[in-house]
Design a protein around this motif. Structure first.
Motif, PDB file in Angstrom:
ATOM      1  N   LEU A   1      61.852  12.722  62.287  1.00  9.60           N
ATOM      2  CA  LEU A   1      61.505  12.726  63.911  1.00  9.60           C
ATOM      3  C   LEU A   1      60.146  12.467  64.261  1.00  9.60           C
ATOM      4  N   ASP A   2      59.260  12.809  63.355  1.00 14.34           N
ATOM      5  CA  ASP A   2      57.714  12.574  63.552  1.00 14.34           C
ATOM      6  C   ASP A   2      57.623  10.962  63.869  1.00 14.34           C
ATOM      7  N   TYR A   3      58.384  10.062  63.130  1.00 16.74           N
ATOM      8  CA  TYR A   3      58.331   8.708  63.331  1.00 16.74           C
ATOM      9  C   TYR A   3      59.307   7.907  64.096  1.00 16.74           C
ATOM     10  N   VAL A   4      60.218   8.734  64.509  1.00 18.11           N
ATOM     11  CA  VAL A   4      61.107   7.947  65.365  1.00 18.11           C
ATOM     12  C   VAL A   4      60.421   7.830  66.689  1.00 18.11           C
ATOM     13  N   ASN A   5      61.038   6.617  67.331  1.00 21.25           N
ATOM     14  CA  ASN A   5      60.128   6.062  68.425  1.00 21.25           C
ATOM     15  C   ASN A   5      60.239   7.043  69.773  1.00 21.25           C
ATOM     16  N   ALA A   6      59.185   7.153  70.594  1.00 25.86           N
ATOM     17  CA  ALA A   6      58.924   8.046  71.476  1.00 25.86           C
ATOM     18  C   ALA A   6      59.997   7.650  72.860  1.00 25.86           C
ATOM     19  N   PRO A   7      60.644   8.348  73.604  1.00 26.93           N
ATOM     20  CA  PRO A   7      60.433   9.811  73.671  1.00 26.93           C
ATOM     21  C   PRO A   7      61.297  10.521  72.915  1.00 26.93           C
ATOM     22  N   VAL A   8      62.168   9.993  71.944  1.00 30.99           N
ATOM     23  CA  VAL A   8      63.146  10.744  71.269  1.00 30.99           C
ATOM     24  C   VAL A   8      62.366  11.533  70.109  1.00 30.99           C
ATOM     25  N   GLY A   9      61.607  10.927  69.495  1.00 32.12           N
ATOM     26  CA  GLY A   9      60.542  11.410  68.465  1.00 32.12           C
ATOM     27  C   GLY A   9      59.197  11.284  68.809  1.00 32.12           C
ATOM     28  N   GLN A  10      58.387  11.290  67.882  1.00 32.21           N
ATOM     29  CA  GLN A  10      56.851  11.424  68.057  1.00 32.21           C
ATOM     30  C   GLN A  10      56.229   9.733  68.102  1.00 32.21           C
ATOM     31  N   GLY A  11      56.912   9.097  67.307  1.00 38.04           N
ATOM     32  CA  GLY A  11      56.249   7.636  67.600  1.00 38.04           C
ATOM     33  C   GLY A  11      55.063   7.417  66.612  1.00 38.04           C
ATOM     34  N   ARG A  12      55.163   8.346  65.726  1.00 36.60           N
ATOM     35  CA  ARG A  12      53.897   8.516  64.736  1.00 36.60           C
ATOM     36  C   ARG A  12      53.911   7.097  63.756  1.00 36.60           C
ATOM     37  N   ALA A  13      52.781   6.492  63.509  1.00 35.08           N
ATOM     38  CA  ALA A  13      52.606   5.315  62.637  1.00 35.08           C
ATOM     39  C   ALA A  13      52.246   6.034  61.110  1.00 35.08           C
ATOM     40  N   PRO A  14      53.057   5.432  60.118  1.00 35.21           N
ATOM     41  CA  PRO A  14      52.664   5.575  58.826  1.00 35.21           C
ATOM     42  C   PRO A  14      50.993   5.433  58.466  1.00 35.21           C
ATOM     43  N   GLU A  15      50.780   6.500  57.729  1.00 35.13           N
ATOM     44  CA  GLU A  15      48.974   6.267  57.513  1.00 35.13           C
ATOM     45  C   GLU A  15      49.131   5.767  56.007  1.00 35.13           C
ATOM     46  N   LYS A  16      50.017   5.784  55.341  1.00 33.55           N
ATOM     47  CA  LYS A  16      49.813   5.146  53.701  1.00 33.55           C
ATOM     48  C   LYS A  16      50.583   4.147  53.579  1.00 33.55           C
ATOM     49  N   GLN A  17      50.449   3.188  52.641  1.00 31.72           N
ATOM     50  CA  GLN A  17      51.012   2.212  52.417  1.00 31.72           C
ATOM     51  C   GLN A  17      52.420   2.483  51.767  1.00 31.72           C
ATOM     52  N   LEU A  18      53.457   1.867  52.056  1.00 29.16           N
ATOM     53  CA  LEU A  18      54.962   2.076  51.503  1.00 29.16           C
ATOM     54  C   LEU A  18      54.794   1.252  50.126  1.00 29.16           C
ATOM     55  N   LEU A  19      55.872   1.512  49.553  1.00 30.10           N
ATOM     56  CA  LEU A  19      56.415   1.044  48.281  1.00 30.10           C
ATOM     57  C   LEU A  19      56.932  -0.332  48.414  1.00 30.10           C
ATOM     58  N   PRO A  20      56.929  -1.191  47.265  1.00 30.35           N
ATOM     59  CA  PRO A  20      57.827  -2.594  47.532  1.00 30.35           C
ATOM     60  C   PRO A  20      58.913  -2.237  47.564  1.00 30.35           C
ATOM     61  N   LEU A  21      59.744  -2.842  48.757  1.00 32.82           N
ATOM     62  CA  LEU A  21      61.079  -2.724  49.031  1.00 32.82           C
ATOM     63  C   LEU A  21      61.672  -4.062  48.965  1.00 32.82           C
ATOM     64  N   ILE A  22      62.821  -4.143  48.187  1.00 25.29           N
ATOM     65  CA  ILE A  22      63.645  -5.319  47.875  1.00 25.29           C
ATOM     66  C   ILE A  22      64.912  -5.557  48.649  1.00 25.29           C
ATOM     67  N   ALA A  23      65.302  -6.028  49.582  1.00 27.84           N
ATOM     68  CA  ALA A  23      66.684  -6.083  50.128  1.00 27.84           C
ATOM     69  C   ALA A  23      67.440  -7.129  49.602  1.00 27.84           C
ATOM     70  N   VAL A  24      68.926  -6.747  49.292  1.00 25.51           N
ATOM     71  CA  VAL A  24      70.018  -7.499  48.822  1.00 25.51           C
ATOM     72  C   VAL A  24      71.042  -7.399  49.896  1.00 25.51           C
TER      73      VAL A  24
END
Length: 209
Positions: A86-109
């Motif tokens: 919920l820290d990252y869920v869009n406000a006003p439901v959550g806090q709308g926090r942006a990630p500070e660190k780089q994410l892992l590579p994500l491959i979508a199939v």
């Protein structure tokens, strides 16, 4: 590597084939096959908890429809960044926090054709306690690579094919009805669906004289 899928797709055997091919290439692979169709905050938290305990991972692969891909996005976010969902869920439901660190590579199939989650920056979820559908939106959520194989959709049930088609139509219609828009946006034609400016009344199909 973490492979994220759902029970329905897992039952086809395709995720196991992918995992076996990766293992044959000496890539250690863990499968999470419990993604929920129409993810909730509870189902995403369960997936995040699994990944945190089974990891760390170098890469995440999502095999399935939008629900599996969105689950993988949430897992990617919360295994690389501090905090809770919920820290990252869009406000006003959550806090709308942006990630500070780089994410892992994500491959979508993707195995369906309706959501487009393999190319979007959004993870959609239901927050059960608040009875609301919302999301997490950030550029870092976009998959690094999408492997789009039309043959994966050939054997999907007819109901899924029909639902995917309606999903595409609904997304097209939704894009013509923003809360805030400019006359430029209102008059810009779109593929398959266009808007009659300035009233923003959506019309679909071939243009008539």
């Amino acid at each position: 590597m973490l492979l994220v899928t759902d029970p329905g797709v897992a039952a086809t055997g395709a995720p196991d084939e992918i995992a076996d091919s990766l293992r044959a290439a000496s890539i250690e692979t863990v499968v999470f096959a419990d993604s929920r169709v129409e993810p909730t905050d509870q189902s995403l938290e369960a997936a995040i908890s699994f990944a945190r305990s089974a990891g760390p991972f170098d890469v995440i692969v999502a095999v399935g429809g939008g629900s599996a891909i969105d689950t993988a996005k949430a897992v990617n976010l919360l295994t690389t960044n501090d905090g809770e969902l919920l820290d990252y869920v869009n406000a006003p439901v959550g806090q709308g926090r942006a990630p500070e660190k780089q994410l892992l590579p994500l491959i979508a199939v993707p195995t369906t054709t309706g959501t487009g989650s393999e190319s979007t920056t959004i993870c959609v979820l239901d927050v059960v306690s608040q009875h609301v559908k919302t999301g997490i939106s950030h550029a870092r959520l976009r998959p690094t690579l999408a492997v789009v194989d039309p043959e994966l959709t050939v054997t999907q049930p007819a109901g899924v094919t029909a639902a995917s088609g309606l999903d595409i139509l609904c997304h097209a219609l939704e894009s013509t009805r923003p809360v805030r828009s400019s006359r430029t946006n209102a008059s810009r034609p779109t593929s398959g669906c266009r808007t009659a400016a300035p009233t923003r009344s959506p019309t679909c199909g071939p243009r008539r004289p």
